[in-house]
Design a protein around this motif. Sequence first.
Motif, PDB file in Angstrom:
ATOM      1  N   ASN A  95       5.416  16.672  -6.674  1.00  0.00           N
ATOM      2  CA  ASN A  95       4.392  16.972  -7.691  1.00  0.00           C
ATOM      3  C   ASN A  95       3.025  16.410  -7.303  1.00  0.00           C
ATOM      4  O   ASN A  95       2.092  16.424  -8.098  1.00  0.00           O
ATOM      5  N   ASP A  96       2.926  15.903  -6.088  1.00  0.00           N
ATOM      6  CA  ASP A  96       1.685  15.371  -5.526  1.00  0.00           C
ATOM      7  C   ASP A  96       1.271  14.033  -6.121  1.00  0.00           C
ATOM      8  O   ASP A  96       0.177  13.537  -5.856  1.00  0.00           O
ATOM      9  N   LEU A  97       2.115  13.453  -6.963  1.00  0.00           N
ATOM     10  CA  LEU A  97       1.852  12.105  -7.488  1.00  0.00           C
ATOM     11  C   LEU A  97       2.748  11.118  -6.751  1.00  0.00           C
ATOM     12  O   LEU A  97       3.798  11.496  -6.227  1.00  0.00           O
ATOM     13  N   THR A  98       2.339   9.867  -6.729  1.00  0.00           N
ATOM     14  CA  THR A  98       3.231   8.863  -6.157  1.00  0.00           C
ATOM     15  C   THR A  98       4.394   8.657  -7.131  1.00  0.00           C
ATOM     16  O   THR A  98       4.328   9.077  -8.296  1.00  0.00           O
ATOM     17  N   ARG A  99       5.426   7.991  -6.641  1.00  0.00           N
ATOM     18  CA  ARG A  99       6.573   7.746  -7.527  1.00  0.00           C
ATOM     19  C   ARG A  99       6.180   6.851  -8.689  1.00  0.00           C
ATOM     20  O   ARG A  99       6.688   7.006  -9.805  1.00  0.00           O
ATOM     21  N   LEU A 100       5.266   5.926  -8.444  1.00  0.00           N
ATOM     22  CA  LEU A 100       4.837   5.058  -9.559  1.00  0.00           C
ATOM     23  C   LEU A 100       3.952   5.837 -10.532  1.00  0.00           C
ATOM     24  O   LEU A 100       4.065   5.667 -11.748  1.00  0.00           O
ATOM     25  N   ARG A 115      13.309  13.757 -13.231  1.00  0.00           N
ATOM     26  CA  ARG A 115      12.693  13.157 -12.046  1.00  0.00           C
ATOM     27  C   ARG A 115      11.291  13.683 -11.764  1.00  0.00           C
ATOM     28  O   ARG A 115      10.531  13.043 -11.052  1.00  0.00           O
ATOM     29  N   PHE A 116      10.994  14.887 -12.246  1.00  0.00           N
ATOM     30  CA  PHE A 116       9.723  15.506 -11.823  1.00  0.00           C
ATOM     31  C   PHE A 116       8.816  15.845 -12.998  1.00  0.00           C
ATOM     32  O   PHE A 116       8.504  17.009 -13.233  1.00  0.00           O
ATOM     33  N   PRO A 117       8.404  14.859 -13.754  1.00  0.00           N
ATOM     34  CA  PRO A 117       7.424  15.177 -14.796  1.00  0.00           C
ATOM     35  C   PRO A 117       6.059  15.431 -14.152  1.00  0.00           C
ATOM     36  O   PRO A 117       5.913  15.300 -12.935  1.00  0.00           O
ATOM     37  N   GLY A 118       5.105  15.780 -14.996  1.00  0.00           N
ATOM     38  CA  GLY A 118       3.744  15.899 -14.478  1.00  0.00           C
ATOM     39  C   GLY A 118       3.465  17.272 -13.915  1.00  0.00           C
ATOM     40  O   GLY A 118       4.139  18.244 -14.235  1.00  0.00           O
ATOM     41  N   ALA A 158       0.830  -1.203   0.000  1.00  0.00           N
ATOM     42  CA  ALA A 158       0.000   0.000   0.000  1.00  0.00           C
ATOM     43  C   ALA A 158       0.870   1.260   0.000  1.00  0.00           C
ATOM     44  O   ALA A 158       0.495   2.293  -0.561  1.00  0.00           O
ATOM     45  N   ALA A 159       2.046   1.149   0.615  1.00  0.00           N
ATOM     46  CA  ALA A 159       2.924   2.321   0.723  1.00  0.00           C
ATOM     47  C   ALA A 159       3.341   2.865  -0.634  1.00  0.00           C
ATOM     48  O   ALA A 159       3.760   4.004  -0.754  1.00  0.00           O
ATOM     49  N   ASN A 160       3.230   2.016  -1.679  1.00  0.00           N
ATOM     50  CA  ASN A 160       3.648   2.469  -3.002  1.00  0.00           C
ATOM     51  C   ASN A 160       2.522   3.134  -3.791  1.00  0.00           C
ATOM     52  O   ASN A 160       2.724   3.552  -4.926  1.00  0.00           O
ATOM     53  N   PHE A 161       1.364   3.225  -3.169  1.00  0.00           N
ATOM     54  CA  PHE A 161       0.202   3.713  -3.936  1.00  0.00           C
ATOM     55  C   PHE A 161      -0.521   4.873  -3.248  1.00  0.00           C
ATOM     56  O   PHE A 161      -1.737   4.964  -3.291  1.00  0.00           O
ATOM     57  N   GLY A 162       0.216   5.715  -2.558  1.00  0.00           N
ATOM     58  CA  GLY A 162      -0.450   6.901  -2.001  1.00  0.00           C
ATOM     59  C   GLY A 162       0.185   7.496  -0.760  1.00  0.00           C
ATOM     60  O   GLY A 162       0.084   8.695  -0.522  1.00  0.00           O
ATOM     61  N   ALA A 163       0.865   6.675   0.041  1.00  0.00           N
ATOM     62  CA  ALA A 163       1.354   7.176   1.318  1.00  0.00           C
ATOM     63  C   ALA A 163       2.471   8.213   1.151  1.00  0.00           C
ATOM     64  O   ALA A 163       2.621   9.104   1.979  1.00  0.00           O
ATOM     65  N   TYR A 164       3.255   8.073   0.078  1.00  0.00           N
ATOM     66  CA  TYR A 164       4.450   8.910  -0.033  1.00  0.00           C
ATOM     67  C   TYR A 164       4.493   9.689  -1.345  1.00  0.00           C
ATOM     68  O   TYR A 164       5.328   9.414  -2.218  1.00  0.00           O
ATOM     69  N   PRO A 165       3.611  10.664  -1.487  1.00  0.00           N
ATOM     70  CA  PRO A 165       3.624  11.445  -2.734  1.00  0.00           C
ATOM     71  C   PRO A 165       4.937  12.208  -2.888  1.00  0.00           C
ATOM     72  O   PRO A 165       5.586  12.553  -1.908  1.00  0.00           O
ATOM     73  N   GLU A 199       1.334   6.130 -18.963  1.00  0.00           N
ATOM     74  CA  GLU A 199       0.674   4.826 -19.027  1.00  0.00           C
ATOM     75  C   GLU A 199       0.027   4.495 -17.681  1.00  0.00           C
ATOM     76  O   GLU A 199       0.496   3.593 -16.966  1.00  0.00           O
ATOM     77  N   PRO A 200      -1.045   5.212 -17.360  1.00  0.00           N
ATOM     78  CA  PRO A 200      -1.686   5.019 -16.052  1.00  0.00           C
ATOM     79  C   PRO A 200      -2.073   3.563 -15.794  1.00  0.00           C
ATOM     80  O   PRO A 200      -2.095   3.123 -14.636  1.00  0.00           O
ATOM     81  N   ALA A 201      -2.336   2.840 -16.854  1.00  0.00           N
ATOM     82  CA  ALA A 201      -2.735   1.447 -16.675  1.00  0.00           C
ATOM     83  C   ALA A 201      -1.633   0.635 -16.008  1.00  0.00           C
ATOM     84  O   ALA A 201      -1.896  -0.336 -15.290  1.00  0.00           O
ATOM     85  N   SER A 202      -0.383   1.067 -16.230  1.00  0.00           N
ATOM     86  CA  SER A 202       0.730   0.342 -15.624  1.00  0.00           C
ATOM     87  C   SER A 202       0.710   0.451 -14.114  1.00  0.00           C
ATOM     88  O   SER A 202       1.186  -0.441 -13.413  1.00  0.00           O
ATOM     89  N   VAL A 203       0.192   1.576 -13.586  1.00  0.00           N
ATOM     90  CA  VAL A 203       0.089   1.727 -12.130  1.00  0.00           C
ATOM     91  C   VAL A 203      -0.903   0.683 -11.608  1.00  0.00           C
ATOM     92  O   VAL A 203      -0.632  -0.036 -10.635  1.00  0.00           O
ATOM     93  N   ALA A 204      -2.028   0.588 -12.301  1.00  0.00           N
ATOM     94  CA  ALA A 204      -3.058  -0.372 -11.875  1.00  0.00           C
ATOM     95  C   ALA A 204      -2.522  -1.800 -11.980  1.00  0.00           C
ATOM     96  O   ALA A 204      -2.740  -2.635 -11.093  1.00  0.00           O
ATOM     97  N   ALA A 205      -1.775  -2.056 -13.061  1.00  0.00           N
ATOM     98  CA  ALA A 205      -1.211  -3.399 -13.243  1.00  0.00           C
ATOM     99  C   ALA A 205      -0.262  -3.745 -12.113  1.00  0.00           C
ATOM    100  O   ALA A 205      -0.315  -4.839 -11.535  1.00  0.00           O
ATOM    101  N   ALA A 206       0.582  -2.760 -11.758  1.00  0.00           N
ATOM    102  CA  ALA A 206       1.524  -2.987 -10.655  1.00  0.00           C
ATOM    103  C   ALA A 206       0.757  -3.226  -9.364  1.00  0.00           C
ATOM    104  O   ALA A 206       1.066  -4.133  -8.589  1.00  0.00           O
ATOM    105  N   GLN A 207      -0.287  -2.417  -9.153  1.00  0.00           N
ATOM    106  CA  GLN A 207      -1.039  -2.519  -7.897  1.00  0.00           C
ATOM    107  C   GLN A 207      -1.687  -3.891  -7.764  1.00  0.00           C
ATOM    108  O   GLN A 207      -1.791  -4.437  -6.667  1.00  0.00           O
TER     109      GLN A 207
END
Lengths: 548, 488
Positions: free
Chosen positions: A424-429, A497-500, A414-421, A436-444
Amino acid sequence: MIDFQTTPQRYRHWKLQVDGDTAQLIMDVSEDAGLFPGYQLKLNSYDLGVDIELSDAIQRLRFEHPGVKVVILKSGKERVFCAGANIRMLAGSTHAHKVNFCKFTNETRNGMEDASAHSGLKFLCAIQGTAAGGGYELALACDHIILADDGSSTVSLPELPLLAVLPGTGGLTRVTDKRRVRRDLADAFCTTEEGVKGKRAVAWRLVDTTAPNSKFQAAVSDAATKLAATSIRRSGTTGITLPPLARQIEGDTVTYANVRVEIERASRRATITVQGPTSPVPASAGEMVALGDQFWPLACARDLDDAILHLRLNELDIGVLTFKTSGDALAVLAHDALLAAHADHWLAREITGFWRRLLKRIDVTSRTLVAQITPGSCFAGSLAELAFACDRTFMLSGNFPGDNRASAAITLGAANFGAYPMSNDLTRLQTRFLGEPASVAAAQSHSGKPLDAETCDELGLVTMAYEHIDWDEVRVFLEERASFSPDGLTGLEANLRFPGPETMETRIFGRLTAWQNWIFQRANAAGENGALKRYGTGQKAEFNRERV
Amino acid sequence: MTASSATPAGAVDYSTKIPNNVGLVDDQRVLKALEQWHPGYIDWWMAQGPDGFQSSDVYLRTAISIDPKGWAKFDYVKMPEYRWGILLAPQETERKVNFGAHKGEKAWQDVPGEYRAMLRRLIVIQGDTEPASVEQQRHLGKTAPSLYDMRNLFQVNVEEGRHLWAMVYLLHKYFGKDGREEADGLLQRRSGDVDQPRMLGAFNEVTPDWLSFFMFTFFTDRDGKMQLESLAQSGFDPMSRTCRFMLTEEAHHMFVGETGVGRVIERTCAAMKAAGIEDPYDIAKIRALGVVDLPTLQKKANLHFSLSLDLFGSEVSTNAANFYHSGVKGRFMETRIEDDHELSRATYPVLKLINGELKLVDEPALTALNMRLRDDYVKDCQGGINRWNKIIEKLGINFRIALPSVAFHRHIGEFKDVKASPDGRLLSDMEWIKGEAQWLPSKDDGDFIASLMEPCWERGKYANWIAAPKIGIDNKDGDFEYVRIARG
């Protein structure tokens, strides 16, 4: 060596007084106690040493004084709040030190805003006298600013007219983005050396209110009471103590309880090995509090934070930092889970906040960051974030000959999906997979399972998965990296390192810092006849008038 | 033809509400601003000016021309009706910037944009001291030791008022909207007010008695003189001309201070002689004569000298260096100093605290300008002290008044964090506590002086603690009625 560890008993420049819900953080800089010789810290001006104490005080307010809701930041000197960063210190510093100094002070001020937003630790700035440059920037990091209306107390950002540089700790950005000062008024403000006082300071939103000296204390108490009402902290909560870290420096090795730094000077590289938890996870929040500074997530964060700062300030030539981990992935996840289960508990909240800031500190560390994921490592949950913070990640597929441990794995949690933005306010993933937002879901969807090199490669979690016969590629990469221009790399890495989306933080660390660092290098500021060098001599700077 | 151009050079134009020699009648913008500021000034004068004497007729000098020979005209006037005006020394057509980076350029008739903020700050700080001293002295009329002294007090007060006008004129004429706001601010701050204090420390101290007033005019107004002397060197010509004219008035303030203290000394020594007291430290006996003992005078001098030194700011100062380099504020007697007037390489010895000892250290002369001006000030003070000592000597009393060390009782600059005795020895906190009452006026001293402050308003009479002056103002006879006090 610059040491980032201190305690209130050793402070030279600040007094921290805690009284129930309220703490007073009083700036009273000792002129003759600068970090380096050659300058005096007059008029509550500061250097890195002063800011190390400020940072320590805030950290102690987070952990040792969880019942404090409001920090009143004020000056212990008459007629001056704070004159900002010491000019002679800046003029005499190397470029690298200036940049590192600004970065650390920025992190401290961002940390104040982080504490307000996440920990309910609110900052009230009470200005009597002048708050100039970094002094006003310190105020800008607070939630509420009260300025004495005595005809002489002012706030100002005089860097440009006075020194031909920019305010270096977020001043411009906070004026426009946080306080939403109109851009033309901000322009006028930042070019008026003497600053703005009284009603105009309120009208321009540079401060929140003014109060005459005779009613100043009452106004401060009132505002403190109101701010305290907005805090999520609970009165009377007992804190834990943060004793000095067990750190040993022997030759090129720095050893902490949970972190080991090995420096290879010839190749300008350092390896940071983080040790996962070695004792079982506490069964309850109560046990967590009882463990206090020995609770692994906190102990580990403290070690790693100090190690990063040590490398940044004391090991300037070390261009590549390689992260390794060692330990049990499941134990890391169990600790993460405990913090998540008690997200509303003050200590869990503070530790999560510490990791959030620590990871951000790593994000903005201008060294090449590399992760090597090999058997025996525990890149899981919060520690996997270390890998996602890196510029390149190399993972061993299978084993080295003779090693019969399980193959290397990354275990998401869970720590990889919101705890540590990130800033840029996005998670590292999310940042990694911006296109490719789908890749985040796939990883999750693979959370909780050890993912081998092939799977990680497929999911895009690592740069390269090599079998042992190809592992030498890592050496080749590191040697190639060492051959590039360090400046070019710093710029490249900071950009990639900081897109978005932009946030105030990314603007401070990206745009403002980059401009400032450019200006700091230009002859108009730093040359023999530049404004920084000439400051204090009475002679005016000579400018190359060409606009670039 | 306009009224101003019909007025002979140097004369003051009284055709407008505000007497001036700057052609206000042709300058509607500034005239309007000043006329708008005027009622606020009168309100301030009525509320903060001399308390209890606003409807008395005072024999005051009014400037009618800037011609050095005939600029003063004496007559009775009610202070609120005093013709405060804008008077600048005559313009020298070929005047140059005489120092700093712009040396040799034509003096500026308008404010260079680059130096506008700097000049405004200097003018506001100088301007702020003018009304401050009026506020500090507003209750003194009631305890005046003679009509002569009362008149001198009021003359000082109206001239401080005029100096305020002079600064306000510069703000209105050259500094636009900000200048007008600052001019209003000068009427809003109050000496000693917790919420809106005057800008400089010494101008927030109380002036509780006449001895303080004389010491203030001797020591603190002399700082004003030194500042005006430096500003009179300015490359910004209107400020230079304004300050040059103010200096002619400031000289009278020095006179009031020096002769005031001198007359107190004279009276004390004469009373001691008459009573056969030889020992100047036989304080109880001397005080019983109703005069101020010399050791107490020394303490008052220690206090006022040290407070006034603080007005010079830090010995080594970036601001002072910037002012000089920019051509905005020069040195005392700049044009008579023989050097390059740029100070790019010169050094100047600055008294500093080095490992617990006072030592002279060479500093870049450009950053040591405050120290240099302070040295000039100390020399100027010493001249007056010598004249006081002559009086004591002449009357045969074995006592000398001495200036304390510049390290004594300081709150600004190099010595602010140490304790030093008047002879410049560094002291422990205990030593300071033990010695303080010998060196600075104590509450008892204050009470004693206060007990002497009984008004003496009879024509030609003087309070027992002060001697009559040698000659009257405007050569008037001894029993001249300098103030016709309006009763009730």
